[in-house]
Write an enzyme that holds these catalytic residues in place. Structure first.
Site, PDB file in Angstrom:
ATOM      1  N   SER A 187       0.839  -1.189   0.000  1.00 30.07           N
ATOM      2  CA  SER A 187       0.000   0.000   0.000  1.00 30.07           C
ATOM      3  C   SER A 187       0.887   1.257   0.000  1.00 30.07           C
ATOM      4  O   SER A 187       1.707   1.418  -0.904  1.00 30.07           O
ATOM      5  CB  SER A 187      -0.967  -0.046   1.187  1.00 30.07           C
ATOM      6  OG  SER A 187      -1.961   0.929   1.059  1.00 30.07           O
ATOM      7  N   ASP A 273      -9.432  -4.099  -5.757  1.00 28.89           N
ATOM      8  CA  ASP A 273      -8.897  -3.150  -4.777  1.00 28.89           C
ATOM      9  C   ASP A 273      -9.387  -1.745  -5.103  1.00 28.89           C
ATOM     10  O   ASP A 273      -8.973  -1.144  -6.094  1.00 28.89           O
ATOM     11  CB  ASP A 273      -7.369  -3.210  -4.807  1.00 28.89           C
ATOM     12  CG  ASP A 273      -6.721  -2.370  -3.721  1.00 28.89           C
ATOM     13  OD1 ASP A 273      -7.429  -1.590  -3.044  1.00 28.89           O
ATOM     14  OD2 ASP A 273      -5.494  -2.484  -3.545  1.00 28.89           O
ATOM     15  N   HIS A 308      -7.973  -4.946  -1.206  1.00 30.92           N
ATOM     16  CA  HIS A 308      -6.687  -4.352  -0.859  1.00 30.92           C
ATOM     17  C   HIS A 308      -5.757  -5.337  -0.167  1.00 30.92           C
ATOM     18  O   HIS A 308      -4.542  -5.141  -0.146  1.00 30.92           O
ATOM     19  CB  HIS A 308      -6.919  -3.118   0.020  1.00 30.92           C
ATOM     20  CG  HIS A 308      -5.728  -2.225   0.148  1.00 30.92           C
ATOM     21  ND1 HIS A 308      -5.039  -1.720  -0.938  1.00 30.92           N
ATOM     22  CD2 HIS A 308      -5.093  -1.733   1.246  1.00 30.92           C
ATOM     23  CE1 HIS A 308      -4.045  -0.970  -0.526  1.00 30.92           C
ATOM     24  NE2 HIS A 308      -4.049  -0.958   0.793  1.00 30.92           N
TER      25      HIS A 308
END
Length: 329
Positions: A187, A273, A308
């Site tokens: 991320s 995501d 995610h």
């Protein structure tokens, strides 16, 4: 959440035209030059981590503008020999936490440096220990909008500089093989690892999953989730700030860093995501290394039904196997 971005066949070919400022390289050369004139490490202090199989040190190093940045340095206990090393960058809103939280890389036999995120650490995890003394420029309260109106004031100018300096700090620590250092992150951490790959020419490897700051402008059109949603909210209030924000974001675009990267790279992405849309990761992957005159070793793993979290532990297993091969003596 069903798949919402480009179909897989289009993602595999997704190579948007570069949209970067003419002074991108000069901007980063000047930024890193200002912060790289001193030895990186300030202090290294052993800590009791409550564990027997790994040792941990509390490290302070000089980041952007010489500011002190905290990190945990962890390695297998009782073996001082130089080891391949990993510098890991944490996710958005997270700090370095506690020394026993991130053990995968040390347990795999690496020397491991976990960098704290300046001015973050209050959204999840176990907190952080690094303030950001330069956070007073106009912008919103969240890190992704701090200083958004000017690239010189922007939070990610400082955080990316810290990330580059963390590599230098790790290389100066005892028990590290300087020639075998990898940048790793998920991320926001993935975006930082990718930036480091583009700014540190002799990095040994980059391990990137669900990277933030890739395909930023497209992400702003696709999602209101996560950090991109904070940017959209800010611009919904400051209606005349879009041009300035777009200019600032162009200096931290992950695809631009990817184009300059030469290290072998391992990518992971969840195709559902909405926090970091997959087209950004694919844009970085498909343009990775194109300005180096080489074709760096790289691979990407997609998880069609994941968001995610991507491949989660399955993907970590792939990362471990891949990095062991790439960093083998």
């Amino acid at each position: 959440m069903p798949a919402f971005d480009l179909p897989p066949a289009e993602l595999e070919k997704h190579r948007p035209a570069p949209d970067e400022p003419a002074d991108f390289d000069a901007f980063w050369r000047a930024t890193l030059g200002e912060s790289g004139r001193t030895e990186p490490v300030v202090s290294v202090r052993p800590v009791d981590n409550g564990l027997r199989l790994v040792d941990t040190w509390d490290v302070t190093f000089r980041g952007f503008a010489g500011d002190p940045v905290r990190a945990w340095y962890t390695r297998p206990a009782g073996d001082p020999r130089p080891r391949p090393a990993v510098v890991e960058y944490a996710g958005y809103g997270r700090g370095r936490g506690l020394p026993h939280e991130r053990l995968t890389w040390a347990a795999a036999g690496y020397a491991h440096l976990l960098m704290d995120n300046r001015g973050q650490g209050d959204q999840y995890g176990s907190g952080g220990d690094t303030p950001d003394p330069h956070a007073g420029a106009p912008g919103g309260p969240g890190p992704v909008v701090r200083g958004l109106l000017d690239p010189h004031d922007y939070h990610y100018r400082r955080l990316i500089t810290d990330a580059v300096r963390a590599v230098a700090a790790l290389r100066s620590l005892p028990g590290v093989d300087r020639d075998r250092v990898a940048a790793v992150g998920n991320s926001q951490g993935g975006g930082l690892a990718l930036a480091v790959a583009g700014l540190v020419p002799d990095l040994a490897a980059a391990v990137v999953s669900a990277p933030l700051l890739c395909g930023i402008l497209r992400a702003l059109d696709l999602t209101d989730a996560g950090p991109y949603g904070e940017i959209a909210t800010y611009l919904s209030v400051h209606r005349g700030a879009e041009a300035a924000a777009r200019r600032t974001l162009s200096y931290v675009e992950g695809v631009s860093f990817a184009r300059r990267a030469a290290a072998p790279a391992h990518f992971g992405v969840g195709l559902r995501d909405t926090v970091c849309p997959p087209s950004g990761a694919y844009a970085a992957y498909n343009r990775y290394g194109e300005l180096t005159g080489r074709s760096p070793l790289r691979e990407i793993h997609a998880y069609p039904f994941n968001q995610h979290e991507g491949g989660d532990a399955v993907h970590v297993r792939r990362q471990l196997s891949w990095l062991a091969d790439v960093l083998a003596p």
